[in-house]
Every structure is written in C-alpha cells, then in structure tokens.
Scaffold this motif. Structure first.
Motif, PDB file in Angstrom:
ATOM      1  N   LYS A 189      14.431   1.290  -3.525  1.00  0.00           N
ATOM      2  CA  LYS A 189      13.581   2.423  -4.663  1.00  0.00           C
ATOM      3  C   LYS A 189      13.357   3.432  -3.658  1.00  0.00           C
ATOM      4  CE  LYS A 189      14.499   0.366  -8.528  1.00  0.00           C
ATOM      5  NZ  LYS A 189      15.270   0.940  -9.526  1.00  0.00           N
ATOM      6  N   ALA A 190      13.728   3.544  -2.304  1.00  0.00           N
ATOM      7  CA  ALA A 190      12.947   4.841  -1.579  1.00  0.00           C
ATOM      8  C   ALA A 190      13.512   5.827  -2.097  1.00  0.00           C
ATOM      9  CB  ALA A 190      13.154   4.691  -0.252  1.00  0.00           C
ATOM     10  N   TRP A 191      14.501   6.062  -2.490  1.00  0.00           N
ATOM     11  CA  TRP A 191      15.120   7.455  -3.038  1.00  0.00           C
ATOM     12  C   TRP A 191      14.435   7.911  -4.260  1.00  0.00           C
ATOM     13  CZ3 TRP A 191      17.560  11.079  -0.475  1.00  0.00           C
ATOM     14  CH2 TRP A 191      18.577  10.790   0.601  1.00  0.00           C
ATOM     15  N   ASP A 192      14.036   6.917  -5.245  1.00  0.00           N
ATOM     16  CA  ASP A 192      13.371   7.267  -6.402  1.00  0.00           C
ATOM     17  C   ASP A 192      11.763   7.712  -5.978  1.00  0.00           C
ATOM     18  OD1 ASP A 192      15.571   6.513  -7.619  1.00  0.00           O
ATOM     19  OD2 ASP A 192      14.966   4.508  -8.466  1.00  0.00           O
ATOM     20  N   LEU A 193      11.219   7.109  -5.284  1.00  0.00           N
ATOM     21  CA  LEU A 193       9.912   7.466  -4.664  1.00  0.00           C
ATOM     22  C   LEU A 193      10.018   8.732  -4.121  1.00  0.00           C
ATOM     23  CD1 LEU A 193       8.799   3.990  -3.235  1.00  0.00           C
ATOM     24  CD2 LEU A 193       8.021   4.824  -5.563  1.00  0.00           C
ATOM     25  N   ASN A 194      10.833   8.913  -3.398  1.00  0.00           N
ATOM     26  CA  ASN A 194      10.949  10.402  -2.957  1.00  0.00           C
ATOM     27  C   ASN A 194      11.239  11.483  -3.801  1.00  0.00           C
ATOM     28  OD1 ASN A 194      10.969   9.608  -0.062  1.00  0.00           O
ATOM     29  ND2 ASN A 194      13.102   9.574   0.245  1.00  0.00           N
ATOM     30  N   ALA A 195      11.751  11.195  -4.817  1.00  0.00           N
ATOM     31  CA  ALA A 195      11.748  12.054  -5.939  1.00  0.00           C
ATOM     32  C   ALA A 195      10.653  12.034  -7.036  1.00  0.00           C
ATOM     33  CB  ALA A 195      12.975  11.532  -6.912  1.00  0.00           C
ATOM     34  N   LEU A 196       9.943  11.163  -6.909  1.00  0.00           N
ATOM     35  CA  LEU A 196       8.639  10.789  -7.715  1.00  0.00           C
ATOM     36  C   LEU A 196       7.555  11.580  -7.064  1.00  0.00           C
ATOM     37  CD1 LEU A 196       7.272   9.778 -10.182  1.00  0.00           C
ATOM     38  CD2 LEU A 196       6.720   7.699  -8.731  1.00  0.00           C
ATOM     39  N   SER A 197       7.819  11.908  -5.818  1.00  0.00           N
ATOM     40  CA  SER A 197       6.534  12.488  -5.089  1.00  0.00           C
ATOM     41  C   SER A 197       6.677  13.995  -5.194  1.00  0.00           C
ATOM     42  CB  SER A 197       6.761  12.150  -3.407  1.00  0.00           C
ATOM     43  OG  SER A 197       7.885  12.889  -2.762  1.00  0.00           O
ATOM     44  N   GLY A 199       0.906  -1.176  -0.053  1.00  0.00           N
ATOM     45  CA  GLY A 199       0.105   0.035  -0.111  1.00  0.00           C
ATOM     46  C   GLY A 199       0.961   1.247  -0.107  1.00  0.00           C
ATOM     47  N   THR A 200       1.979   1.534   0.873  1.00  0.00           N
ATOM     48  CA  THR A 200       2.807   2.396   0.886  1.00  0.00           C
ATOM     49  C   THR A 200       3.475   2.820  -0.456  1.00  0.00           C
ATOM     50  OG1 THR A 200       3.311   1.982   3.373  1.00  0.00           O
ATOM     51  CG2 THR A 200       4.760   3.438   2.116  1.00  0.00           C
ATOM     52  N   VAL A 201       3.829   1.845  -1.099  1.00  0.00           N
ATOM     53  CA  VAL A 201       4.575   1.837  -2.501  1.00  0.00           C
ATOM     54  C   VAL A 201       3.796   2.226  -3.592  1.00  0.00           C
ATOM     55  CG1 VAL A 201       5.979   0.564  -4.361  1.00  0.00           C
ATOM     56  CG2 VAL A 201       6.563   0.335  -1.836  1.00  0.00           C
ATOM     57  N   MET A 202       2.389   1.564  -3.418  1.00  0.00           N
ATOM     58  CA  MET A 202       1.389   2.207  -4.717  1.00  0.00           C
ATOM     59  C   MET A 202       1.028   3.479  -4.295  1.00  0.00           C
ATOM     60  SD  MET A 202      -0.974  -1.458  -4.714  1.00  0.00           S
ATOM     61  CE  MET A 202      -0.169  -3.014  -5.506  1.00  0.00           C
ATOM     62  N   GLN A 203       0.824   3.859  -3.195  1.00  0.00           N
ATOM     63  CA  GLN A 203       0.565   5.184  -2.710  1.00  0.00           C
ATOM     64  C   GLN A 203       1.576   6.083  -3.524  1.00  0.00           C
ATOM     65  OE1 GLN A 203      -0.676   5.355   1.173  1.00  0.00           O
ATOM     66  NE2 GLN A 203      -2.180   4.012   1.169  1.00  0.00           N
ATOM     67  N   GLY A 204       2.808   6.231  -2.927  1.00  0.00           N
ATOM     68  CA  GLY A 204       3.873   6.856  -3.624  1.00  0.00           C
ATOM     69  C   GLY A 204       4.213   6.709  -4.897  1.00  0.00           C
ATOM     70  N   THR A 205       4.089   5.679  -5.495  1.00  0.00           N
ATOM     71  CA  THR A 205       4.236   5.346  -7.033  1.00  0.00           C
ATOM     72  C   THR A 205       3.222   6.255  -7.857  1.00  0.00           C
ATOM     73  OG1 THR A 205       5.232   3.308  -6.656  1.00  0.00           O
ATOM     74  CG2 THR A 205       4.141   3.744  -8.965  1.00  0.00           C
ATOM     75  N   LEU A 206       1.679   6.179  -7.353  1.00  0.00           N
ATOM     76  CA  LEU A 206       0.821   6.839  -8.041  1.00  0.00           C
ATOM     77  C   LEU A 206       0.433   8.180  -7.236  1.00  0.00           C
ATOM     78  CD1 LEU A 206      -1.334   3.615  -8.602  1.00  0.00           C
ATOM     79  CD2 LEU A 206       0.193   4.692 -10.164  1.00  0.00           C
ATOM     80  N   ASP A 218       9.189  10.623   3.946  1.00  0.00           N
ATOM     81  CA  ASP A 218      10.339   9.939   3.488  1.00  0.00           C
ATOM     82  C   ASP A 218      10.282   8.594   3.480  1.00  0.00           C
ATOM     83  OD1 ASP A 218      12.858   9.248   3.016  1.00  0.00           O
ATOM     84  OD2 ASP A 218      13.942  10.677   4.203  1.00  0.00           O
ATOM     85  N   HIS A 219      10.297   7.952   2.154  1.00  0.00           N
ATOM     86  CA  HIS A 219      10.018   6.518   1.993  1.00  0.00           C
ATOM     87  C   HIS A 219      11.214   5.820   2.649  1.00  0.00           C
ATOM     88  CE1 HIS A 219       7.238   7.987  -0.865  1.00  0.00           C
ATOM     89  NE2 HIS A 219       6.548   6.918  -0.727  1.00  0.00           N
ATOM     90  N   ARG A 220      12.513   6.392   2.971  1.00  0.00           N
ATOM     91  CA  ARG A 220      13.483   5.444   3.496  1.00  0.00           C
ATOM     92  C   ARG A 220      13.100   5.112   4.999  1.00  0.00           C
ATOM     93  NH1 ARG A 220      18.238   9.637   4.121  1.00  0.00           N
ATOM     94  NH2 ARG A 220      16.564  10.988   4.225  1.00  0.00           N
TER      95      ARG A 220
END
Length: 378
Positions: free
Chosen positions: A255-263, A113-120, A319-321
């Motif tokens: 992929k935490a850093w990438d998700l932070n940038a995507l946010s 759920g966390t990653v899907m929310q961050g990704t989308l 922060d996804h980290r």
C-alpha cells in the motif's frame, strides 16, 4: 526545444537514479548493522561467548536441522563446531529467540507507527495513540489478576498463553471499537485519533481498577508485564510471530503508493482513484494486528513506533516505498540494542527494556523539540 526537453528528462532521470541508489545503500547499511548487532547481542551477557563461536553455534544448529538434506547438511557440517562446548545451548536455546523476538517486535511496532502516521497524516500518531497498548494491557491485566482468559474455556486451569491471547484479542478490540465509531461518524483523521485517545483512557481506567483490586503477588506480576520485556522469548513465540509479522509487513508495503498519494490530501487521493476510507481502515487494521501480536508476548514497549519513523524520515525521506522497510529495520535495530543494554548493564540483573525505551524516547523527542518546528513534529 526538443534537445532541451531531452536534457531536462535526462537530468531528472539522473537525479532519480542517484536518489534511488542512496536510499538502497542506506537500507543495506542498516540491515548490515542489524546483523552485526545481533551477533554482538548473542555474544555478550553473564556468560561471554566469542562472535566466531556464536556463528558456529548457529551453523551447527542449522546442520542438525538440515541433516536429512544431503547437500545442505554437508555444507553446514564443513564449518565445524564452536570451541566453547556450552555455546550452542546458550546461543541457540536462550539468546537467539530473545534476539529474534526483539527484532520482530521492533519491526512490527515501527511499521505500525509509520503506516498509522501516513494513514492519518499526523507524525505524532503511534500504536499507543489509538488505544492499542491500553487495550492490550487491560486484556493481560484481566488474566494476571483474575486468572480468567479465553483459553480457560478450552484448557481447564488455563495455560501460559492465556495472558498472550487475552492481550492480543483486546488489542484488536480497540481497533474494532474505532472502526465502529468511524462507521457512525466518518473516517476523518480527527475522528480516528480522538476515538483512539478516548478508548485508550477507558481501557487504562480498567487497568487501574484491576491494580487496585489485585493482591501483592499479582500486582507485581502485572507491573512487570506493563514495563515490557523479552522474558517470554522462546522458539514457540518466534514460530507464531514470524509469519504474522512477515505477512503484515508485506501487506502494508503493498500500500506504499496509496499512502504516498494520501499524503497529498484526501481529495487528491480520491481523484487518483483511491478509496480513502477503505484504505484507512485496512491499514489501521493490519498495523493493529502486527503491533498487538508482538505486544501480547512482550508487554508494553513504547516509543518504537515514534522514534523509528522520525529517524528514517530524516535519513530517507517521506516516500513510503522506502520509509516502511527502513522503519522496519531501524525499529528492529533500536529495540535489539536497547534490550541488549537492558540485560547486560547490571548483569545478571535485567532491567525491563520498556524503561530503557522511555528514557531513550524522551531524550530523542526532547532533542527534536529543541531543534525547532522545522522537524514538523508539531
């Protein structure tokens, strides 16, 4: 000017260290709560067992497993045996697999759920939003109602794992269909979310058709599976799920850093060298594998993928980290406490944990709605 710049840098560094220590302390505190909840869950039930006996039962089982290792086996053997003679059987063979299954399922659903929310970039997205639960339910329903399953082609007459394998494969099928639509129409957030919703409705229609055609006994079995529970807990299930969950969580944490940038937005992420389309598909695929593998063993359990990320954002930030591991621990803790409540409140009768989660999730989100739009949930 130079002294002022150094002072500013020192102040920022001090704030960062303070924030870092607070987050690490919070993660350690949730982990300790999870361990404590596991010990309590292993002690309560129809047959009450003291926490010292729970600990000694686990140590005794470890001593048996490591008997061939001289030093390790001798250390475990020093602790002695539990006072209750049946404690090792109840704790190790019955309660511990159930506890681990609840924790692993909570971790998988919360991280997904966390990653899907961050990704989308949508705080209301969960494994259920993208049709995963409906697809897995349809796969399980096919086997429960018709007796047909993938393993039936290899094992005459099927097996206990037919429902599990079918649910897992159909859960992955939902992601494959979403990926196919994304290849044709693009990987924007709106496209992926709407595709998941539509696919979920289609698979849900299939479940309803199978319910309509099923006989009384099979309809009851299907309804129980759809309610969600830990009845399939055993050491074989843990052996399968533990490496899958561990690998998926590690891959998503990387992929935490990438998700932070995507946010910050697609354009900013692209300017930082991130391949946004590939990142979205990669994260959604890994999250789907993690969630569908656990749902295949437990049935449909909702709200973990929504509750855990929201609670952790309140506690630890975006922060996804830190958010991903915090959500993992929080998801395991929530589902373990809920399952313990479900099997003890009317003991020896068990309530499906899915029912408890729907009640808890509904109350939690009603609380968020009443707090207003500052929570950014809509």
């Amino acid at each position: 000017m130079k002294d002022q710049a150094q002072a500013a840098v020192g102040e920022v560094d001090q704030l960062y260290r303070k924030s870092y220590m607070r987050r690490v302390t919070l993660l350690i505190a949730i982990f300790v709560l999870l361990i404590a909840a596991s010990l309590v869950a292993a002690s309560v039930g129809t047959a009450h067992i003291t926490i010292p006996d729970v600990f000694l039962s686990i140590v005794q089982a470890a001593a048996v497993k490591t008997a061939g290792i001289p030093l390790v086996g001798a250390i475990f053997a020093l602790f002695g045996s539990p006072e209750n003679g049946i404690a090792p059987v109840i704790v190790v063979n019955m309660r511990l697999p159930r506890i681990l299954l609840a924790v692993l399922t909570g971790i998988s659903l919360a991280v997904a759920g966390t990653v899907m929310q961050g990704t989308l970039r949508n705080p209301l997205v969960s494994p259920f939003t993208l049709g995963l639960a409906s697809a897995a339910s349809f796969g399980a329903a096919i086997t429960i109602v018709t007796g047909a399953g993938v393993l039936a082609f290899f094992i005459p007459g099927g097996s206990y794992y037919d429902v599990i394998v079918n649910a897992f494969l159909f859960g992955l099928t939902s992601m494959v269909l979403i990926y196919g639509i994304a290849r044709m129409r693009g990987t924007s957030q709106a496209t992926l979310i709407l595709s998941g919703v539509v696919i979920g409705y289609i698979f849900q229609a299939g479940v309803l058709i199978l319910k309509y055609w099923s006989h009384n006994d099979r309809l009851k079995d299907l309804e129980i599976w759809l309610m969600g529970g830990m009845w399939g807990a055993n050491w074989d299930a843990i052996t399968i799920l533990l490496p899958i969950t561990a690998v998926c969580v590690v891959l998503l944490c990387l992929k935490a850093w990438d998700l932070n940038a995507l946010s910050a937005g697609d354009e900013i992420a692209k300017n930082l060298g991130i391949r946004v389309e590939r990142l979205r598909i990669y994260c959604l695929l890994i999250a789907t594998v993690a969630a569908s593998s656990c749902l295949a063993f437990t049935g449909v359990i909702g709200f973990i993928g929504l509750m855990a990320p929201h609670i952790c954002r309140m506690l630890i930030g975006n922060d996804h980290r830190y958010l991903i591991p915090c959500s993992a621990l929080m998801g395991g803790l929530i589902l373990l406490v809920s399952d313990t409540f479900a099997r003890t409140i009317l003991s020896p009768v068990e309530i499906p944990v899915g029912i408890i989660m729907y009640i808890a999730g509904g109350v939690f989100f009603m609380y968020l709605i009443l707090r207003g739009k500052d929570n950014h949930i809509y």
